[in-house]
Design a protein around this motif. Structure first.
Motif, PDB file in Angstrom:
ATOM      1  N   ALA A   1       3.855 -11.802  -0.112  1.00 36.57           N
ATOM      2  CA  ALA A   1       4.323 -11.821   1.279  1.00 36.57           C
ATOM      3  C   ALA A   1       3.339 -11.109   2.201  1.00 36.57           C
ATOM      4  O   ALA A   1       3.107 -11.551   3.332  1.00 36.57           O
TER       5      ALA A   1
ATOM      6  N   TRP B   1       6.694  -8.975  -2.772  1.00 33.12           N
ATOM      7  CA  TRP B   1       6.061  -8.176  -1.731  1.00 33.12           C
ATOM      8  C   TRP B   1       4.566  -8.453  -1.639  1.00 33.12           C
ATOM      9  O   TRP B   1       4.021  -8.622  -0.541  1.00 33.12           O
TER      10      TRP B   1
ATOM     11  N   TYR C   1      14.305 -13.681  -5.329  1.00 37.77           N
ATOM     12  CA  TYR C   1      13.321 -12.622  -5.126  1.00 37.77           C
ATOM     13  C   TYR C   1      12.883 -12.050  -6.478  1.00 37.77           C
ATOM     14  O   TYR C   1      13.706 -11.819  -7.374  1.00 37.77           O
TER      15      TYR C   1
ATOM     16  N   ARG D   1       1.670 -12.675   5.437  1.00 36.19           N
ATOM     17  CA  ARG D   1       1.800 -12.000   6.728  1.00 36.19           C
ATOM     18  C   ARG D   1       0.438 -11.775   7.372  1.00 36.19           C
ATOM     19  O   ARG D   1       0.274 -11.953   8.587  1.00 36.19           O
TER      20      ARG D   1
ATOM     21  N   VAL E   1       8.940 -14.154   6.639  1.00 38.98           N
ATOM     22  CA  VAL E   1       7.837 -13.440   5.985  1.00 38.98           C
ATOM     23  C   VAL E   1       8.046 -11.932   6.097  1.00 38.98           C
ATOM     24  O   VAL E   1       7.787 -11.184   5.147  1.00 38.98           O
TER      25      VAL E   1
ATOM     26  N   LEU F   1      10.337 -10.800   3.393  1.00 39.62           N
ATOM     27  CA  LEU F   1       9.690 -10.704   2.077  1.00 39.62           C
ATOM     28  C   LEU F   1       8.711  -9.535   2.006  1.00 39.62           C
ATOM     29  O   LEU F   1       8.330  -9.115   0.909  1.00 39.62           O
ATOM     30  N   CYS F   2       8.305  -9.021   3.170  1.00 39.25           N
ATOM     31  CA  CYS F   2       7.374  -7.883   3.212  1.00 39.25           C
ATOM     32  C   CYS F   2       8.083  -6.528   3.107  1.00 39.25           C
ATOM     33  O   CYS F   2       7.406  -5.490   3.078  1.00 39.25           O
TER      34      CYS F   2
END
Length: 303
Positions: A148, A145, A219, A152, A182, A185-186
């Motif tokens: 990411a 996170w 992840y 972002r 992205v 992943l956020c």
């Protein structure tokens, strides 16, 4: 880019001329073998202009993407929060500078709007494909996170600049899959843990099964935390069985479609600008000199 612009203007002009000539000859002298031969010659000349535009386009995007390639990783690796978050980090600004210079060159060369759009479409396609493949290839902490959010933010700063430059729609279209990845992943870790494969696939439908599986598998939940059972793909999910299948292909680039526009200049009229007339005369003299050099020495009119 200058040659691409000129060749396009010539192509548009001669296409209109040839269409007019065809209509006149069909009415006045249908089937005339001499006129038919002339039309074949015109068609060959138009095909040559097509080739020039294609070649110059390929050379433009080749050199621009070669420059972009070395600058793109900065968008993944730069921390935008180390300085003013509203300002492009220096390394990311270098990437934007390539877009800015490309746009400036297209305007200076008077490149037609359709070709300008397609040139940037290719640049953004390359940006999307290169960055997405690099992101998927690297599992050294990018799948988290915190990293990411940095990516972002950098991506949003670049997209905001492109929007201000009038390129936002093209960039959003061709960089959509990178943006979706992205965004995935956020997702906050607490929410992601509670999500299922089905819900994640529905929310990120642009991701293939293999890509989603790769993201979930790598992840970073923590050193001792195993992926939840809800992340497991359903039976029969097409994972393609190999990591090579997670990558985007550079061969899927958008095709170049040559514009068919009304020419901006009427090349059959006298040249109004003395400066342009001077350049045209210089070019004619140069081309005439080339023709003279190809003749035998005793046939040349230039001594």
């Amino acid at each position: 880019m200058f040659w691409m612009s000129n060749a396009t203007e010539l192509l548009n002009f001669f296409q209109v001329k040839v269409e007019t000539m065809e209509k006149e000859w069909e009415f006045e002298a249908p089937g005339d073998p001499v006129l038919t031969a002339d039309m074949d010659t015109c068609s060959e000349a138009l095909a040559q202009l097509d080739d020039v535009i294609m070649h110059t386009f390929q050379q433009c995007v080749y050199h621009l993407t070669k420059t972009l390639y070395s600058l793109l990783p900065a968008l993944l690796d730069t921390n935008p929060f180390s300085n003013d978050v509203s300002v492009l980090p220096p390394k990311v600004a270098g990437l934007v500078e390539v877009y800015r210079c490309s746009l400036m060159l297209s305007r200076e060369a008077c490149l037609s709007p359709p070709l300008t759009s397609q040139t940037f479409g290719y640049l953004f396609f390359f940006t999307n494909t290169s960055l997405l493949n690099t992101l998927l290839e690297r599992v050294d902490g990018l799948f988290s996170w915190s990293r990411a959010v940095q990516i972002r933010t950098n991506l949003d700063l670049v997209l905001d600049w492109l929007q201000g430059a009038g390129l936002g729609d093209i960039a959003s279209e061709f960089m959509k899959k990178l943006s979706v990845t992205v965004n995935f992943l956020c997702i906050p870790k607490t929410r992601l843990i509670q999500s299922s494969w089905t819900s994640l696939k529905e929310e990120h439908e642009l991701l293939s099964h293999a890509q989603l599986h790769h993201l979930l598998t790598h992840y970073k939940l923590g050193p001792t935390r195993a992926p939840p059972a809800s992340w497991a793909p359903p039976p029969g999910a097409d994972l393609n069985g190999g990591t090579v299948d997670i990558f985007e292909s550079f061969l899927d680039h958008p095709p170049l479609i040559l514009p068919n526009e009304t020419p901006r200049l009427d090349l059959s009229q006298p040249i109004p600008s003395p400066e342009l007339q001077k350049e045209v005369t210089r070019l004619r003299t140069f081309l005439w000199g080339l023709d003279q050099d190809e003749l035998p020495a005793n046939q040349r009119t230039r001594l």
